[in-house]
Enzyme design. Structure first.
Site, PDB file in Angstrom:
ATOM      1  N   GLY A 102       0.829  -1.201   0.000  1.00  0.00           N
ATOM      2  CA  GLY A 102       0.000   0.000   0.000  1.00  0.00           C
ATOM      3  C   GLY A 102       0.859   1.245   0.000  1.00  0.00           C
ATOM      4  CB  SER A 103       0.908   4.205   0.560  1.00  0.00           C
ATOM      5  OG  SER A 103       1.239   5.550   0.517  1.00  0.00           O
ATOM      6  CB  SER A 104       5.829   4.043   0.531  1.00  0.00           C
ATOM      7  OG  SER A 104       7.194   3.969   0.193  1.00  0.00           O
TER       8      SER A 104
END
Ligand code: NAG
Ligand code: NAG
Ligand code: NAG
Length: 296
Positions: free
Chosen positions: A140-142
């Site tokens: 998720g995300s990074s």
């Protein structure tokens, strides 16, 4: 005396049951990368023969341990239910974002975070007798940005990827070579390029490679104010180009799937986009849908 012995017995039983239950464990792995990413592993109590391996990559300000306890990150439970093994890399950088900006990580064998994680995959296959044709990556995300980078740098090691709220591989590049650098142009949705240009960015991370590549499932929310939704389009352009299919015309689409206000678009069999209208950063993991994409 009698009570004390009984208590001691009960205590021993309680302690041993705690020790025997499966838990996330930090392990040493042979790592020839410069980057010293920590490896954590969750081996469920019941492991299937030649288990699949799922690499679960945390977001910024998280760690392997906190991510594995996050109620929105269902992979530990999936592992318990289905008997696969999860690997949880933990970022060595301050703020714990992943390095998706320096050449070290954006190149195969560059010595960065991506190489360290590739070493975990190799070690995981060896140590747990995992099926090398069932290695999957999610984040998720990074961690989603790193999932894209891994797909570009180590395509030969990974069967499928399911990533939530990331950016195209190479979009966070730092012009000054910064490690683990933030890139406002990319996060804000201003880093736009043609499908061919994005495809070339991915191909150049492992030049000359023309073997199999992981199937890509890409999730993003339309109300994401951290990683602009435009990045969804750029990711779709990148991977459709790599697989040589149209980036503009899905081969099939499903409205309100896998849930209301989400739309699933397939671009051939190797790229699937799931766009969540009204959902912000980051789209919650859907274990059922990601496992289905992985075929586990
Ligand atoms: C690092 O290890 C990997 C996996 O064993 C190997 O393929 C690669 O050649 C090694 N790189 C260096 C520079 O030793
Ligand atoms: C941010 O990334 C873009 C590509 O997405 C790149 O052209 C630009 O140079 C990067 N910005 C900085 C400050 O490094
Ligand atoms: C997750 O996806 C499945 C389809 O794969 C769907 O049936 C389910 O409703 C979704 N779960 C959530 C919480 O949206």
């Amino acid at each position: 005396m009698h009570t004390a012995a009984l208590l001691a017995g009960l205590l021993a039983a309680a302690t041993s049951s705690v020790v025997m239950g499966a838990q996330l464990t930090k392990v040493d792995y042979p790592n020839n990368a410069t980057s010293k990413v920590a490896m954590w592993v969750y081996v469920p109590d019941k492991v299937v023969a030649n288990p699949p391996l799922v690499v679960v990559i945390h977001s910024c300000q998280s760690t392997a341990e906190t991510y594995s306890r996050n109620a929105k990150i269902p992979w530990k439970g999936g592992s318990d239910k289905k008997g696969y093994i999860t690997i949880w890399p933990s970022s060595p950088h301050s703020g714990t974002c992943w390095d998706v900006s320096s050449k070290a990580s954006l190149k195969r064998g560059g010595g960065g975070d991506s190489q360290a994680i590739s070493n975990m995959i190799l070690y995981g296959i060896d140590k747990y007798k995992a099926d090398p044709t069932k290695v999957f990556v999610t984040g998720g995300s990074s961690g989603a940005m790193m999932s894209n980078v891994l797909a570009a740098t180590y395509p030969d090691l990974i069967s499928a990827v399911s990533l939530y709220s990331g950016v195209a591989a190479g979009c966070f590049v730092s012009s000054s070579g910064g490690v683990d650098a933030w890139n406002n142009s990319c996060s804000g949705g201003s880093s736009r390029a043609t499908a061919e240009a994005w495809g070339t960015v991915a191909r150049n991370m492992y030049p000359g490679y023309d073997g199999p590549r992981p199937r890509m499932q890409i999730w993003h929310g339309s109300a994401d104010s951290t990683i602009a939704p435009q990045n969804y389009q750029e990711e779709i352009k990148q991977w459709t180009n790599v697989f040589g299919v149209s980036s503009t015309t899905p081969t099939s689409s499903l409205k309100n799937y896998p849930e209301r206000n989400y739309q699933t678009d397939n671009y051939g069999d190797h790229v699937q986009g799931i766009y969540a209208t009204g959902v912000g950063h980051s789209v919650p993991s859907n274990l059922t849908a990601s496992e289905a994409w992985f075929g586990i």
